[in-house]
Every structure is written in structure tokens, then in C-alpha cells.
Design a protein around this motif. Structure first.
Motif, PDB file in Angstrom:
ATOM      1  N   ARG A   1      41.743  42.472  41.361  1.00  0.00           N
ATOM      2  CA  ARG A   1      41.633  41.134  41.658  1.00  0.00           C
ATOM      3  C   ARG A   1      42.498  40.167  40.877  1.00  0.00           C
ATOM      4  O   ARG A   1      42.102  38.962  41.189  1.00  0.00           O
ATOM      5  N   ILE A   2      43.255  40.732  40.111  1.00  0.00           N
ATOM      6  CA  ILE A   2      44.142  39.678  39.302  1.00  0.00           C
ATOM      7  C   ILE A   2      44.986  39.152  40.248  1.00  0.00           C
ATOM      8  O   ILE A   2      45.056  37.812  40.239  1.00  0.00           O
ATOM      9  N   CYS A   3      45.721  39.906  41.212  1.00  0.00           N
ATOM     10  CA  CYS A   3      46.433  39.348  42.199  1.00  0.00           C
ATOM     11  C   CYS A   3      46.314  39.887  43.540  1.00  0.00           C
ATOM     12  O   CYS A   3      46.171  40.959  43.521  1.00  0.00           O
ATOM     13  N   GLY A   4      46.124  38.924  44.783  1.00  0.00           N
ATOM     14  CA  GLY A   4      45.890  39.898  45.919  1.00  0.00           C
ATOM     15  C   GLY A   4      47.135  40.546  46.565  1.00  0.00           C
ATOM     16  O   GLY A   4      47.051  41.120  47.408  1.00  0.00           O
ATOM     17  N   ILE A   5      48.380  40.082  45.868  1.00  0.00           N
ATOM     18  CA  ILE A   5      49.601  40.325  46.721  1.00  0.00           C
ATOM     19  C   ILE A   5      50.032  41.825  46.034  1.00  0.00           C
ATOM     20  O   ILE A   5      50.670  42.530  46.600  1.00  0.00           O
ATOM     21  N   CYS A   6      49.799  41.807  44.760  1.00  0.00           N
ATOM     22  CA  CYS A   6      50.202  43.000  43.978  1.00  0.00           C
ATOM     23  C   CYS A   6      49.263  43.810  43.240  1.00  0.00           C
ATOM     24  O   CYS A   6      49.240  44.396  42.379  1.00  0.00           O
ATOM     25  N   SER A   7      48.119  44.011  44.081  1.00  0.00           N
ATOM     26  CA  SER A   7      46.777  44.625  43.759  1.00  0.00           C
ATOM     27  C   SER A   7      46.991  46.158  43.056  1.00  0.00           C
ATOM     28  O   SER A   7      46.676  46.462  42.068  1.00  0.00           O
ATOM     29  N   HIS A   8      47.897  46.634  43.998  1.00  0.00           N
ATOM     30  CA  HIS A   8      48.336  48.014  43.539  1.00  0.00           C
ATOM     31  C   HIS A   8      48.852  48.425  42.292  1.00  0.00           C
ATOM     32  O   HIS A   8      48.821  49.136  41.584  1.00  0.00           O
ATOM     33  N   ALA A   9      49.861  47.282  42.062  1.00  0.00           N
ATOM     34  CA  ALA A   9      50.606  47.172  40.783  1.00  0.00           C
ATOM     35  C   ALA A   9      49.617  47.147  39.351  1.00  0.00           C
ATOM     36  O   ALA A   9      49.772  47.796  38.612  1.00  0.00           O
ATOM     37  N   HIS A  10      48.915  46.206  39.874  1.00  0.00           N
ATOM     38  CA  HIS A  10      47.765  45.974  38.373  1.00  0.00           C
ATOM     39  C   HIS A  10      46.776  47.371  38.446  1.00  0.00           C
ATOM     40  O   HIS A  10      46.662  47.754  37.292  1.00  0.00           O
ATOM     41  N   THR A  11      46.377  47.951  39.435  1.00  0.00           N
ATOM     42  CA  THR A  11      45.658  49.148  39.404  1.00  0.00           C
ATOM     43  C   THR A  11      46.360  50.287  38.836  1.00  0.00           C
ATOM     44  O   THR A  11      45.782  51.201  37.906  1.00  0.00           O
ATOM     45  N   THR A  12      47.653  50.348  39.189  1.00  0.00           N
ATOM     46  CA  THR A  12      48.426  51.592  38.574  1.00  0.00           C
ATOM     47  C   THR A  12      48.445  51.158  37.417  1.00  0.00           C
ATOM     48  O   THR A  12      48.442  52.404  36.498  1.00  0.00           O
ATOM     49  N   CYS A  13      48.998  50.246  36.836  1.00  0.00           N
ATOM     50  CA  CYS A  13      49.000  49.844  35.552  1.00  0.00           C
ATOM     51  C   CYS A  13      47.846  50.220  34.754  1.00  0.00           C
ATOM     52  O   CYS A  13      47.687  50.800  33.571  1.00  0.00           O
ATOM     53  N   TYR A  14      46.713  49.750  35.109  1.00  0.00           N
ATOM     54  CA  TYR A  14      45.403  49.959  34.570  1.00  0.00           C
ATOM     55  C   TYR A  14      44.915  51.533  34.372  1.00  0.00           C
ATOM     56  O   TYR A  14      44.989  51.922  33.321  1.00  0.00           O
ATOM     57  N   THR A  15      45.051  51.978  35.514  1.00  0.00           N
ATOM     58  CA  THR A  15      44.612  53.590  35.415  1.00  0.00           C
ATOM     59  C   THR A  15      45.488  54.333  34.667  1.00  0.00           C
ATOM     60  O   THR A  15      44.985  55.182  33.889  1.00  0.00           O
ATOM     61  N   GLN A  16      46.922  53.940  34.721  1.00  0.00           N
ATOM     62  CA  GLN A  16      47.603  54.701  34.091  1.00  0.00           C
ATOM     63  C   GLN A  16      47.458  54.673  32.354  1.00  0.00           C
ATOM     64  O   GLN A  16      47.435  55.639  31.458  1.00  0.00           O
ATOM     65  N   ALA A  17      47.034  53.082  31.945  1.00  0.00           N
ATOM     66  CA  ALA A  17      46.632  53.051  30.689  1.00  0.00           C
ATOM     67  C   ALA A  17      45.500  53.934  30.064  1.00  0.00           C
ATOM     68  O   ALA A  17      45.475  54.529  29.114  1.00  0.00           O
ATOM     69  N   ILE A  18      44.504  53.645  31.194  1.00  0.00           N
ATOM     70  CA  ILE A  18      43.315  54.496  30.612  1.00  0.00           C
ATOM     71  C   ILE A  18      43.456  56.016  30.683  1.00  0.00           C
ATOM     72  O   ILE A  18      43.063  56.615  29.699  1.00  0.00           O
ATOM     73  N   GLU A  19      44.237  56.637  31.654  1.00  0.00           N
ATOM     74  CA  GLU A  19      44.467  58.045  31.660  1.00  0.00           C
ATOM     75  C   GLU A  19      45.223  58.353  30.434  1.00  0.00           C
ATOM     76  O   GLU A  19      45.064  59.480  29.933  1.00  0.00           O
TER      77      GLU A  19
END
Lengths: 389, 147, 157
Positions: free
Chosen positions: A65-83
Motif C-alpha cells: 500500500r505504498i502505492c496503489g498503482i505499482c503495488s506489485h513492484a513494491h511487494t516484489t522489491c520487499y519480498t526479494q529483499a527479505i528472501e
């Protein structure tokens, strides 16, 4: 209007477009913009602090929910980091799912933007057509994930939902439709006088400035610089999928439109390839709740440009520090440069040209340096005053 | 039915304001105007100025910076006026409740007449929310000030 | 990892004892820890000699007594080098790099806003994202500011 007094004109959010009110102070000399000073903050929520207070799993929801338009970009970036911090690799099938969703998101985001840019120019017919066609992409999201926006397809360790074999033909049918429409829009953009007159040679950003000011995304590529995180710093499955990085040399708003139009067509190709080459297997691996100490930098090419997250973990279930830099912030200095020396009338379209995620500003403050006059306009007033044709 | 009520319920003019949300609700609201959903066939017009609006449609969790402006927009609207809170953020501020610069749901700042839950709510849900508000207005049960 | 090792070797011989530590966790990622006073020469060397022309962002991290400032630069969009240094929280002063990298202008402002680091020589350190009425000296990302306390500030306004 007296000298030196600030005239505040009652504002109202303007048209349909995303109106995240941000503030820019324009110094003008007659009809020319002399300088621009940004003042952001209307959308500042304090999320980086909130990340530290929630577990890694809860933060997926927040990152989305940082951004409603590119939400998947944010979660990809996030999950990638934690992985990365956990030392796990998502399964190959999950990486392909992430690519497909990311490229669908790119199409939806660029289409959304093309519609809004058309609206900025007063070309409402095009706006309505594009947004109608964009519904095809949202239908696909709904079929795959259950939601049109915030599709929640990522989790730490892979994907939450699979793109089943029976979905593929429907997606391909949608892509066939979209491809025809997108080619049509690309043609319109290159031939319609309404668009060409308002966007060619407007909002110039020279390649040297684009690099010095650290611009990203289509804004950078429209100045001829061939940088795209998907090909320079490949992530998920982009190293296995052939695609072109789209650039244009025009350095103007028109080039930015062309780059985005052509990128959507590239995205269609990428999705087709990914569907064809989708590996079999599981879509996620189980991960522990506690993340060992470490730090990581994760990058993704969001529709608006390079998205970068920095994460620091401390051995607990919550992050020590989580930093997000969205692509629009990276383009603000370049935006200011583009506006300098340009006409006041061009402000809305140049602003729209960087595809700002805190889009049209609600209020702009103006200072006339010669006459020592200050006033405030809304976007709508600006448009009305300078309405052409 | 009074002339005001007739005009309001036959063709309410709405104004949209984003108080710092992620934009998800805003783009679904805009999508409601586009051909597939076509809000305008219900007579609902998206207006630019608060001085012409009957209904204020608000999204977002009210950041500190935007709060005063939200109140000012509301005050500029002529009576009778109503407020629709669209989206989970507008209703309760979640999921930004741990964010220091977020005030909370819209009803911590303004009186709200209709809530449309969802993250984001689909355009059909938004239209339904506004339609339900119009029904309440017709029946004289909307809490908006003025009659 | 050839290119990454090459870059690190060059940096080592340029900075000598100003380079405190180096980690190459994987391909295309380098973390270097440098001494605070070597910031400007490091950035200039990275930009001009090693062609790290793109600054992605600047991150600030509260370490307790000290604040860590990390400069994330990329080489041809590909290799990401994060140059870290620390300043004391009591005197969080550091030189600006906006004359070397104009694109750093908003990133320094953000770290100043949220963590209180003072970038000497920055053209305009006025608040970028915190609201107008935010009290001076309260830097929200510092660990000593708990959410409860920050919320009190927002509810008072």
C-alpha cells in the motif's frame, strides 16, 4: 492584487486525476518559469517507522500500500529483499509468476498514465478509450488474484497464488486484444496534431542533465539513456526472458509518451514468452519468522522507474530499518530542470510527463520575480487560463 | 419533495478529495467514470470546485499536512452537503494506524454519511455507496447539515 | 565477480586507511565502510574514475549513539555500491555532495528531515516531507521517538 501579498484562491481538487496534493513554488517572469522549488509531504504517512513496528509478514501488506498503482513492484522489491536476508530463493515458477504480474502491472500503469496525459491535453476521448481498454488488464488481475488493485501475489518465499494452466488461454486472448489497441494508440500518439503540438519539444531534459540529476525510468530513457533495472541488474526471471529496452532521443514529453507506449507492447511480448516457458513446480518455499542479522539492497524496475529498498535485519521478527525510495522522488530534480525556462502553460503536461505518483499537485504557488507578486493557483485554474484550441 | 432535494437526488454533483492514500481508491473512483461503469448515466457529475458540489467523496487516511485543507474544502461546500468515505483508510485509517503522520479515518475530522469499505472497493461498490446515500437523502435520513 | 573485485581493489588502493571494511555479499552488490572525512573524495573518485554515475538514494540509519549514512551508487545501472559512514548523533554533521551529484539534493533533505543529519553546504535544507507544524528537533526515524509520542504531536495539531 497588491504587491507582495499572497493571494490564495479557494481550491478544489481538480478533475478525476489522482490528486495527491504536493506543493511546488514557481518563480515566474511573465509567462516563463524561472525556478521551481518542490515541497512535498501531503502524502507523507510515516511508513518507514511503521515497518519497524510490524513483523516481516505484516509488512508485505504495508509495502503493497505504498502505492496503489505499482503495488506489485513494491511487494516484489520487499519480498526479494527479505528472501535475500534469509538466504532463500523463490522457486522458478514463482519467479515467472512475478514477471507476469509485473508486466501486467506495467501495462495497466502506462495505460492509466496515457489516459491521464490525454486528459491533460484536453483529449478526453482518448482518455475514455484507453481506460476502457485498461479494464481488460484489471479483469486479468481479478481472475488471477481476486482483486483488481492490490493483487497480493507475493509472499516471502515465492508467490501466494498460482497462474493455472486454464488461465493462460484467457490471458493470451486478453493480450491479443490489448496488443491491437496499444498499437492503435501508438499510432495515434505519433500522428494526432493535438498531441504533437502540446508535447513535442516541451519539457526538454538533456541526456547530461538526466544523468547528473539521477533520473530514472521512462523519463531517463526518453532522453536516450539505455538504463533499465530489468536488464542491468536482473531480478526474478528477467535474465531468462528476452526483451528490448525502449529508448527515444527526443528528450521531450512526446518521447516519454512514446517510450511508455512501446514499453507496453514489449510487456505484452514478455508475458507471452513467460506463459509459454513457465516452469513447473511449487510456487513458494516455507521461511522462518526470524530473519538473521544482515543488510540488503533490493532493486526493481517499477513502471515509473528504478525502485530501491534497503533493509536491515537484527535477528528478530521485525526489521531494524526499512527504507523505500520510489521512482518519482528520483525524478523530481529532473522535473524542476525541465520546467525551468519553459512556459507556465506547459506546467501540467510536463508534470504529467514524469508520471508522478503523487500526481498533479493540488496547489501551485507562484512568485513573479520582476513584479514581486505572489499568488496561488489550482491545476484547474491553470488549465482554464491556458486552454488551447 | 423540496426543489433542493429533487436536484440533489436527481443529479448529485460530487467532488473528490484524496487525503494521502495510496491512490488505489482514487483510480477505482476514476474508473467509475469510464465507459464500463459510467457514473454519469446516473446523473452523477464529478465537479472541480467545492462550491458546486453536493457530495464530498474522500479517500485516504488523512495525513497531518492535508487535514486543514480537507476541512476547508468541506466548509466551502454549500449546505446541504454530505460526505462519503471510500476505502478502508478513509473509514479507519488502517493499515496506516502505526504511521505517525496519519490522523485516522475521515470521521475523526468530518461527519460522514456513507462508508464504502474495500481496499480498494470496486467501482461497482463505490457507485452502490453513492446510490445508497442518495436513497438516504431521499428518505430524509442523511445526517448532512441542512435540509 | 571479476568486475566487483576489480572495483574493490581500485578503491582500496585509492582510499588506503580511509577504507575501513568491504563486503561483497553477491554479484552486483558491494558494501564499503569508509571514514566520514573521506566522503567527498570517495564520491568523486567513484563518480569520475570508476564511472558510478547514478546515485539511487541516500539512506540514514539510527544506530543508537551514531547515525549511519549510506550512499547507494550504481555502475551503469548494474553494480550497486553502498558506501557507508557514521556520524555522532550529538553532532551529526557531514559535507554535502550536491555539488558533485546534483541529483542528491532531495535525498539529503530527506535524511535531514527524518533523522536530523546536517549536510553542510546543501543549498536548501528546509523541510521536505514533514508537515508545516511539525516541531523542530523531533526527528521521527530516530529510535528514541516512540510511536506514542509522535502520535501525541499529530493529535495536538
Amino acid at each position: 492584487m497588491s504587491h507582495g501579498s499572497i493571494i490564495k484562491i479557494p481550491f478544489g481538487p481538480q478533475h478525476p486525476a489522482l490528486k495527491e496534493p504536493e506543493n511546488f513554488l514557481f518563480e515566474v517572469d511573465g509567462e516563463t518559469v524561472v525556478d521551481v522549488k518542490p515541497r512535498l509531504g501531503y502524502n507523507h504517512r510515516g511508513m518507514e517507522k511503521a515497518f519497524e513496528l510490524k513483523t516481516y509478514i505484516q509488512n508485505i501488506y504495508l509495502a503493497e500500500r505504498i502505492c496503489g498503482i505499482c503495488s506489485h513492484a513494491h511487494t516484489t522489491c520487499y519480498t526479494q529483499a527479505i528472501e535475500r536476508l534469509l538466504g532463500v530463493e523463490p522457486p522458478p515458477r514463482a519467479r515467472y509468476i512475478r514477471v507476469i504480474i509485473a508486466e501486467l502491472e506495467r501495462i495497466h500503469s502506462h495505460a492509466l498514465w496515457i489516459g491521464l496525459a490525454a486528459h491533460e491535453i484536453g483529449f478526453d476521448t482518448l482518455f475514455m478509450y484507453v481506460w476502457r481498454d485498461r479494464e481488460t488488464v484489471l479483469d486479468m488481475f481479478e481472475m488471477i488474484s481476486g482483486n483488481r488493485i492490490h493483487y497480493a501475489m507475493n509472499t516471502i518465499g515465492g508467490a501466494r497464488r498460482d497462474i493455472h494452466a486454464d488461465m493462460a488461454p484467457k490471458i493470451v486472448k486478453g493480450l491479443d486484444f490489448l496488443e491491437k489497441r496499444l498499437e492503435y494508440y501508438l499510432d495515434i500518439v505519433q500522428t494526432e496534431q493535438t498531441i504533437l503540438k502540446r508535447t513535442a519539444d516541451v519539457g526538454i531534459l538533456r541526456p547530461k542533465d538526466a544523468v547528473d540529476l539521477c533520473a530514472v525510468g521512462p523519463t531517463l530513457r526518453a532522453s536516450g539513456i539505455e538504463n533499465d533495472v530489468r536488464s542491468d541488474d536482473p531480478y526474478v526471471a528477467y535474465d531468462e526472458i528476452p526483451f528490448n529496452v525502449v529508448t527515444h532521443d527526443g528528450c521531450d514529453v512526446l518521447s516519454r509518451i512514446l517510450v511508455r507506449c512501446e514499453e507496453t507492447l514489449e510487456s505484452v511480448k514478455i508475458i507471452r514468452y513467460a506463459l509459454d516457458s513457465m516452469p513447473n513446480g511449487t510456487i513458494r518455499v516455507r521461511v522462518p519468522m526470524k530473519v538473521p542479522q544482515g543488510e540488503v539492497v533490493s532493486r526493481v524496475e517499477a513502471p515509473r522507474g528504478e525502485l530501491i529498498h534497503y533493509a536491515k535485519s537484527n535477528g528478530t521478527t521485525k526489521p531494524e530499518r526499512y527504507k523505500v525510495r520510489s521512482p518519482t522522488l528520483a525524478n523530481i530534480p529532473a522535473l524542476c530542470k525541465m520546467l525551468q525556462g519553459g512556459y507556465v502553460a506547459d506546467i501540467p503536461i510536463v508534470l504529467a510527463g514524469i508520471d508522478p505518483c503523487f500526481s498533479c499537485m493540488d496547489r501551485m504557488a507562484f512568485v513573479d520575480t520582476k513584479k514581486n507578486r505572489k499568488w496561488v493557483w489550482t491545476m484547474q485554474q491553470l488549465r482554464r487560463k491556458y486552454a488551447k484550441e | 419533495m423540496s426543489l433542493f432535494k429533487w436536484a440533489q437526488t436527481k443529479s448529485p454533483w460530487i467532488i473528490h478529495f484524496n487525503t494521502g492514500g495510496c491512490n488505489g481508491c482514487d483510480i477505482e473512483l476514476v474508473a467509475a467514470l469510464t465507459p464500463r461503469f459510467d457514473l454519469e448515466r446516473f446523473g452523477i457529475l464529478l465537479e472541480g470546485s467545492p462550491r458546486h458540489a453536493d457530495i464530498l467523496v474522500v479517500t485516504g487516511p488523512v495525513t497531518l499536512q492535508v487535514k486543514d485543507r480537507l476541512v476547508r474544502v468541506y466548509e466551502q461546500m454549500p449546505e446541504p452537503k454530505h460526505v462519503v468515505a471510500v476505502g478502508t483508510c478513509a473509514i479507519s485509517g488502517a493499515p496506516f494506524q502505526e504511521c505517525y503522520n496519519v490522523h485516522g479515518g475521515i470521521d475523526t475530522v468530518l461527519p460522514v454519511d456513507a462508508y464504502v469499505p474495500g481496499c480498494p472497493p470496486k467501482p461497482e461498490a463505490i457507485i452502490d455507496g453513492i446510490a445508497k446515500l442518495i436513497q438516504k437523502i431521499k428518505e430524509g435520513e442523511a445526517h448532512g447539515k441542512g435540509k | 565477480m571479476e568486475k566487483e573485485n576489480e572495483i574493490v581493489e581500485k578503491l582500496k588502493s585509492f582510499l588506503e586507511e580511509n577504507l575501513v571494511n568491504v563486503i561483497i555479499p553477491r554479484k552486483r552488490r558491494i558494501f564499503v565502510h569508509i571514514k566520514r572525512d573521506a566522503l567527498r573524495e570517495t564520491i568523486e573518485y567513484l563518480m569520475k574514475d570508476l564511472k558510478f554515475k547514478h546515485l539511487s538514494t541516500i539512506t540514514g540509519v539510527d544506530l543508537g549513539e551514531r547515525i549511519e549514512v549510506i550512499y547507494h551508487l550504481s555502475h551503469e545501472g548494474s553494480i550497486m555500491l553502498s558506501a557507508k559512514l557514521t556520524v555522532s548523533k550529538k553532532n551529526p554533521n557531514i559535507s554535502t555532495i550536491t555539488d558533485v551529484i546534483p541529483g542528491a539534493v532531495l535525498y539529503e533533505r530527506e535524511v535531514h528531515d527524518l533523522l536530523g543529519v546536517n549536510f553542510k553546504g546543501h543549498p536548501d535544507l528546509s523541510p521536505l516531507m514533514l508537515p508545516e507544524k511539525w516541531p523542530e528537533g523531533v526527528y521521527p526515524l530516530r529510535k528514541e521517538h516512540k510511536l506514542k509520542h509522535l502520535r501525541q504531536i499529530t493529535s495536538e495539531k
